[in-house]
Scaffold this motif. Structure first.
Motif, short mmCIF file in Angstrom:
data_model
loop_
_atom_site.label_atom_id
_atom_site.label_comp_id
_atom_site.label_asym_id
_atom_site.label_seq_id
_atom_site.Cartn_x
_atom_site.Cartn_y
_atom_site.Cartn_z
N VAL A 165 24.37 18.40 11.18
CA VAL A 165 24.38 19.70 10.15
C VAL A 165 25.64 20.15 9.62
N THR A 166 25.67 20.58 8.19
CA THR A 166 26.75 21.14 7.59
C THR A 166 27.03 22.40 8.37
N THR A 238 34.26 13.28 10.51
CA THR A 238 34.18 14.71 9.97
C THR A 238 35.10 15.12 8.95
N LEU A 239 34.78 15.87 7.86
CA LEU A 239 35.55 16.14 6.72
C LEU A 239 35.88 17.71 6.62
N LEU A 240 36.68 18.39 7.10
CA LEU A 240 37.00 20.04 7.01
C LEU A 240 37.52 20.26 5.51
N GLN A 273 30.13 4.78 -4.27
CA GLN A 273 30.55 4.53 -2.93
C GLN A 273 29.65 5.46 -2.03
N HIS A 274 29.10 5.01 -1.01
CA HIS A 274 28.23 5.89 0.11
C HIS A 274 28.91 6.00 1.02
N VAL A 275 28.87 7.40 1.79
CA VAL A 275 29.31 7.79 3.01
C VAL A 275 28.68 8.54 3.81
N ASP A 276 28.81 8.29 5.15
CA ASP A 276 28.20 9.10 6.01
C ASP A 276 29.25 10.15 6.76
N VAL A 277 29.39 11.59 6.43
CA VAL A 277 30.46 12.38 6.53
C VAL A 277 29.73 13.58 7.04
N ARG A 278 30.19 14.18 8.17
CA ARG A 278 29.75 15.47 8.57
C ARG A 278 30.79 16.60 7.88
#
Length: 459
Positions: A165-166, A238-240, A273-278
């Motif tokens: 979850v975000t 993970t992207l902050l 572009q598809h991404v899997d980023v939390r």
């Protein structure tokens, strides 16, 4: 169950006398006359603190400390030493002793040292338990504290780290939001993938879209090569998005799409572009207020606010100030090769009284500066930045001139002396040392100002 203390001294009678005194204060204390006997006892019994003499035949206090750092690294060790061994004691503290106390010592000083050691031991045990709960092999040096607000923060990290979850981190500047975000990532299934941070307030609006989503060659003037954006770099990890409250509205809608559809188009590209980023977002601003002012999208807020975590200000966790300060002191002293083991009572009192508007970041800068200028084994009040111990003097133009300079100076002198006497529990030699004057000078000033000195200080 009272804390257990093991006292080690080759003069067994002295060790037994101290153990009796500790038992009178409610501790479960026992005595041994050698390091070998102490180690044997530790094999079968559990203790919360060990107090050892430095000079002992066969195996001395230093050798005992080195053995315990390997076999019992969580057991706090206090070293007793004569004044002539002060240099050795400071070195021992650097090697892992919690503190040292000079012989002969006042029992009140010993009890104060024991209390600090036991308190730190409890905090480290609780923090270790929580970290084991979230199964991490990583270290988060400044995530240290015993306050209810800090313990709540650790529990929230433990709850959210395993999910996808975000997370929205809210808190003042300098509270350590990025550190919390890194803790969440490092304790998640994504720990082997990248952690990418971007400060949305530090990048001009015209460049932020390219920074986040990347661009194709020739997409705009200066785009001489293709570039991967932060979302692409963080794929699988993970992207902050730090300071997301400062993100321009034109970018907010694009971030909303990534959160909804997990896809985006780089600038100047027609490909998806598809991404899997939390995503972990952080802000020191009130996003709800920004929504009311039309500066932040409400739909984006609800996408970000799935698991909100309030990162407390340092003034809201005052119990943690000196724990953090002591930890930072050890780190900076080791980096600079200096022999510092703690803070003087006056310095500690000033730090606890200060409100720390810059939070943990300001405390870190303060301690680092103190380590640079300190000349002794303790950080003194004069080693601290002046704003810490004299906040009322931050604006020199704000103070009015006194009607009676002599009376005003006498009152300030009284306050300094009372503060020093309280910090030293009425021990005039220590109070004089804190004030940087001789005992004789202090005695004359106490007499002149009519200050009554005893176990309890009064004016």
């Amino acid at each position: 169950m009272p804390p257990r203390v093991l006292v080690v001294d080759d003069e067994l009678r002295l060790a037994e006398v101290l153990a009796i005194a500790l038992r009178a204060r409610g501790l479960d204390a026992v005595a041994e006359e050698s390091a070998a006997a102490a180690l044997k006892r530790l094999q079968s019994e559990s203790f919360d603190l060990l107090i050892s003499d430095l000079r002992m035949p066969d195996r001395d206090g230093r050798q005992l400390l080195h053995t315990l750092r390997v076999e019992r690294p969580d057991l706090p060790v206090v070293i007793m030493t004569a004044y002539a061994s002060l240099r050795d004691a400071v070195q021992l503290a650097k090697e892992g002793a919690f503190d040292y106390i000079e012989k002969p010592f006042e029992l009140d000083d010993m009890f104060a040292t024991i209390h600090r050691a036991l308190r730190l031991g409890d905090v480290l045990s609780e923090n270790r338990r929580l970290r084991e709960q979230i199964e991490t092999d990583h270290r988060f040096d400044e995530l240290i504290g015993q306050s209810p607000a800090f313990q709540k923060l650790l529990h929230q990290v433990a709850e959210v780290c395993r999910s996808k979850v975000t997370v929205l981190l809210e808190g003042e500047s300098g509270t350590g939001k990025e550190m919390v975000a890194r803790a969440i990532h490092a304790n998640s299934p994504r720990r082997e993938r990248p952690f990418i941070a971007v400060n949305c307030a530090a990048i001009p609006e015209g460049l932020l879209e390219s920074e986040l989503f990347g661009h194709e060659k020739g997409a705009f003037t200066g785009a001489v090569t293709q570039r991967e954006g932060r979302f692409g770099l963080a794929d699988g990890g993970t992207l902050l998005l730090d300071e997301i409250g400062d993100m321009p509205a034109s970018i907010q809608v694009k971030v909303l799409r990534v959160l909804q559809e997990h896809s985006f188009e780089p600038v100047g590209s027609g490909r998806t572009q598809h991404v899997d980023v939390r995503v972990v977002a952080a802000t020191h601003r009130n996003l709800r207020a920004l929504i009311g002012d039309g500066q932040f999208r409400e739909d984006l807020f609800y996408r970000l606010n799935v698991f909100p975590i309030a990162v407390p200000a340092l003034r809201e966790r005052s119990e943690d100030i000196m724990l953090l300060a002591q930890h930072l002191l050890g780190r900076f002293a080791a980096e600079m090769g200096k022999r510092l083991i703690g803070f003087s009572p006056a310095a500690e009192a000033a730090m606890l009284a200060y409100h720390w508007p810059g939070n943990v970041r300001e405390l870190q800068n303060c301690v680092e500066r103190a380590v640079v200028v300190s000349k002794g084994a303790l950080v003194e009040i004069g080693d601290l930045p002046s704003y810490v111990f004299a906040p009322a003097m931050q604006d020199k133009h704000a103070a009015a001139f006194p009607r009676d300079l002599d009376a005003s100076l006498a009152e300030q002198e009284r306050d300094y002396i009372l503060h020093a006497l309280e910090a030293s529990d009425g021990v005039q030699a220590r109070a004089a040392e804190l004030l940087g004057i001789s005992q004789r000078s202090l005695w004359h000033r106490v007499k002149k100002l009519g200050i009554k000195v005893g176990r309890f200080v009064s004016s």
